[in-house]
Design a protein around this motif. Structure first.
Motif, PDB file in Angstrom:
ATOM      1  N   ASP A 123       0.820  -1.208   0.000  1.00 16.55           N
ATOM      2  CA  ASP A 123       0.000   0.000   0.000  1.00 16.55           C
ATOM      3  C   ASP A 123       0.854   1.258   0.000  1.00 16.55           C
ATOM      4  OD1 ASP A 123      -2.258  -1.507  -0.030  1.00 16.55           O
ATOM      5  OD2 ASP A 123      -2.723  -1.310   2.107  1.00 16.55           O
ATOM      6  N   HIS A 124       2.084   1.163   0.525  1.00 19.65           N
ATOM      7  CA  HIS A 124       3.013   2.293   0.510  1.00 19.65           C
ATOM      8  C   HIS A 124       3.825   2.345  -0.781  1.00 19.65           C
ATOM      9  CE1 HIS A 124       2.204   2.487   4.868  1.00 19.65           C
ATOM     10  NE2 HIS A 124       2.700   3.716   4.818  1.00 19.65           N
ATOM     11  N   GLY A 125       3.584   1.424  -1.708  1.00 19.58           N
ATOM     12  CA  GLY A 125       4.344   1.385  -2.957  1.00 19.58           C
ATOM     13  C   GLY A 125       5.660   0.653  -2.843  1.00 19.58           C
ATOM     14  N   GLY A 126       5.871  -0.075  -1.755  1.00 24.40           N
ATOM     15  CA  GLY A 126       7.110  -0.800  -1.565  1.00 24.40           C
ATOM     16  C   GLY A 126       6.914  -2.295  -1.664  1.00 24.40           C
ATOM     17  N   GLN A 127       7.903  -3.031  -1.199  1.00 24.14           N
ATOM     18  CA  GLN A 127       7.827  -4.483  -1.231  1.00 24.14           C
ATOM     19  C   GLN A 127       8.771  -5.063  -0.188  1.00 24.14           C
ATOM     20  OE1 GLN A 127       9.193  -6.016  -4.977  1.00 24.14           O
ATOM     21  NE2 GLN A 127      11.211  -5.067  -4.829  1.00 24.14           N
ATOM     22  N   VAL A 128       8.543  -6.331   0.135  1.00 27.12           N
ATOM     23  CA  VAL A 128       9.399  -7.049   1.062  1.00 27.12           C
ATOM     24  C   VAL A 128       9.748  -8.380   0.423  1.00 27.12           C
ATOM     25  CG1 VAL A 128       7.392  -7.992   2.288  1.00 27.12           C
ATOM     26  CG2 VAL A 128       9.634  -7.996   3.400  1.00 27.12           C
ATOM     27  N   ARG A 129      11.008  -8.808   0.607  1.00 26.85           N
ATOM     28  CA  ARG A 129      11.450 -10.061   0.020  1.00 26.85           C
ATOM     29  C   ARG A 129      12.411 -10.759   0.960  1.00 26.85           C
ATOM     30  NH1 ARG A 129      16.643  -9.526  -1.981  1.00 26.85           N
ATOM     31  NH2 ARG A 129      17.387  -7.365  -2.148  1.00 26.85           N
ATOM     32  N   LEU A 130      12.527 -12.068   0.787  1.00 27.53           N
ATOM     33  CA  LEU A 130      13.470 -12.870   1.554  1.00 27.53           C
ATOM     34  C   LEU A 130      14.784 -12.930   0.786  1.00 27.53           C
ATOM     35  CD1 LEU A 130      14.235 -14.875   3.830  1.00 27.53           C
ATOM     36  CD2 LEU A 130      13.263 -16.696   2.390  1.00 27.53           C
ATOM     37  N   ASP A 131      15.875 -12.502   1.441  1.00 26.76           N
ATOM     38  CA  ASP A 131      17.208 -12.545   0.841  1.00 26.76           C
ATOM     39  C   ASP A 131      17.917 -13.791   1.374  1.00 26.76           C
ATOM     40  OD1 ASP A 131      19.669 -12.187  -0.220  1.00 26.76           O
ATOM     41  OD2 ASP A 131      20.102 -10.277   0.766  1.00 26.76           O
TER      42      ASP A 131
END
Length: 511
Positions: free
Chosen positions: A459-467
């Motif tokens: 919703d903030h235009g970002g993303q999260v990923r597992l590194d």
């Protein structure tokens, strides 16, 4: 086979070399024929000149009927190499004198008389396998009356043999010239055109078999270079179109997948909101009555202990209900300037307060002052779920860092727990952000923490990923776009690492 017959090389041989050889062969043939004609005319002129040189003395001797003088004149003429035989006939066609073989032309006396009446005459004949040429010259007196006929014969067999030899030699020369021209044309065609065409054909064959990135060699004559340049331009446009089409398909597939995911999350959110709403009221009533019952019972009684355990489980259920509501909440963002470092410290403090037996876990914070525009509640909710998960999984340490990468905020939460990045299977990594999916044992997680964090960050235009690149850590990387100039010099530089000790592991964290 038709392609081979209709090749460029064969076309050059058929339409260039063959006409050239025909022209050269025709020219040589006509030249030999002209040479033969000129030589025959010269030979006839020579014989005629010889005949006319003795015409007058022979005619005078014939009128005097001096056969001896006639014979002497013939013998003197026969000594010339060009003369094959000399013959004199009277007006009736009878043989008067001869020098050489019998006459190859006149077989009967009447023939000599007939020839005398026609005037001078040349004729070819064959005598004992040899070809000869005879010139006939009438003999007349001063009054113009025919008194006899003079025949001078020349052997033309050597000349014919010489002409035949010239023709054979000319044929051999033509054959040699033809072979030489053929070799010159073939080699020249290969060097100038053939090898370049072969390269073009080979490149087109490889491209037709599916190889990408190949280009036709831009070598050879100007026309072939232009053809190769045009073909390469066509290939580049085709590959660009294919790449654009593939990118469009991938983008369409991504959007469709995102739409399906959004629809799925919306459906799950509606279900979660309904369940949380229906469970909220009865859970509140049960919690209130359990609390009142616990206050009325003495602390040493078993019933009091049961009431306390019931309250603990009810708190856990309330946490689950709250997470369901958090997941279902998709209200418009209330973005305000937010100091990130202060928010992170507040979240770490809350996670520490919820800890149960996690005193050995410490928090290392690495980041400088940074102001971002965000919804404090939603962003804090996402970061708290990530930090809470890391605190539950960590063995000794949780590292939290943030920094600016251009106009993008990079926020990293890492822990050194037993399930480090590469210890998570590919299947688990793909489903890690799905609602209600968890790698924790049953009863220790709802599988909503990461899903809530992902929704809030998207919703903030970002993303999260597992590194998973670091085998020693489990790292979750958050990226958020920032307004231009938000990362001002000195504000995004790390102010040093800070260790927050005595962090407590939670028992009711997210996934």
């Amino acid at each position: 086979m038709p392609t081979r017959l209709n090749s460029l090389r064969n076309a050059v041989l058929l339409f260039v070399l063959l006409p050239l050889l025909l022209v050269v062969g025709g020219t040589v043939t006509l030249g030999l024929q002209e040479f033969q004609t000129q030589m025959e005319n010269r030979m006839q002129a020579d014989i005629e000149l010889v005949a006319r040189s003795i015409r007058l003395p022979v005619a005078t001797a014939m009128m005097d009927q001096d056969v001896t003088t006639v014979q002497q004149s013939l013998d003197s003429l026969f000594q010339i190499d060009q003369v094959f035989g000399v013959y004199v006939y009277d007006a009736q066609g009878d043989m008067v004198a001869t020098s050489g073989p019998p006459s190859p032309t006149i077989r009967h006396p009447g023939e000599a008389q007939a020839i005398s009446e026609t005037g001078s005459l040349g004729a070819f004949d064959e005598h004992q396998g040899r070809e000869v040429f005879s010139f006939f010259l009438p003999l007349s007196d001063s009054a113009g009356r025919i008194v006899g006929l003079l025949q001078v014969t020349r052997d033309v067999s050597p000349f014919r043999a010489y002409v035949s030899q010239l023709r054979w030699q000319g044929g051999m020369v033509m054959l040699a010239v033809s072979v030489l021209f053929l070799l010159v044309v073939l080699i020249g065609h290969h060097r100038a055109v053939g090898r370049h065409v072969a390269r073009l054909i080979g490149a087109m064959r490889d491209i037709g078999e599916g190889q990408r990135g190949l280009r036709a060699p831009e070598k050879g004559p100007w026309e072939l270079r232009r053809l190769a340049i045009t073909m390469n331009g066509m290939l580049e446009r085709r590959e660009a179109s294919e790449a654009a089409l593939q990118a469009q398909r991938e983008e369409q597939a991504r959007l469709e997948e995102k739409l399906r995911h959004s629809e799925k999350l919306a459906a799950i959110g509606q279900l979660a909101a309904g369940v949380a709403h229906e469970l909220g009221t009865p859970l509140g009533i049960i919690a209130g009555r359990a609390q009142r019952a616990a206050r009325r019972l003495p602390e040493g009684e078993p019933a009091h202990k049961e009431m306390k355990e019931l309250q603990t489980e009810l708190e856990r259920v309330e946490i689950i209900v709250r997470q369901l509501l958090d997941f279902a909440r998709r209200n418009p963002l209330q973005q305000r300037p937010l100091e990130l470092e202060g928010l992170v410290r507040e979240i770490v403090a809350r996670v520490q307060e919820r800890g149960k037996g996690r005193e050995r876990v410490r928090f290392d914070l690495d980041g400088g002052p940074l102001t971002v525009a965000a919804d404090r509640l939603r962003l804090g909710q996402a970061l708290e779920n990530l930090i809470d998960n890391a605190a539950q999984a960590a063995a000794e340490c949780v590292r939290v860092s943030w920094s600016c990468q251009g106009d993008t905020l990079e926020f990293v939460v890492a822990d050194d727990g037993p399930r480090v990045g590469r210890g998570i299977s590919d299947e688990q990594a793909e489903r890690l952000f799905e609602p209600f999916f968890t790698t924790k044992p049953t009863g220790e997680g709802t599988g909503l923490g990461l899903a809530v964090a992902q929704v809030a960050l998207e919703d903030h235009g970002g993303q999260v990923r597992l590194d998973r690149d670091d085998p020693q850590l489990t790292r979750f990387v958050v990226t958020l776009p920032l307004a231009s100039g938000a990362c001002r010099e000195g504000e995004s530089e790390p102010s040093g690492s800070e260790s927050v000790q005595d962090a407590q592991a939670t028992g009711g964290g997210a996934a």
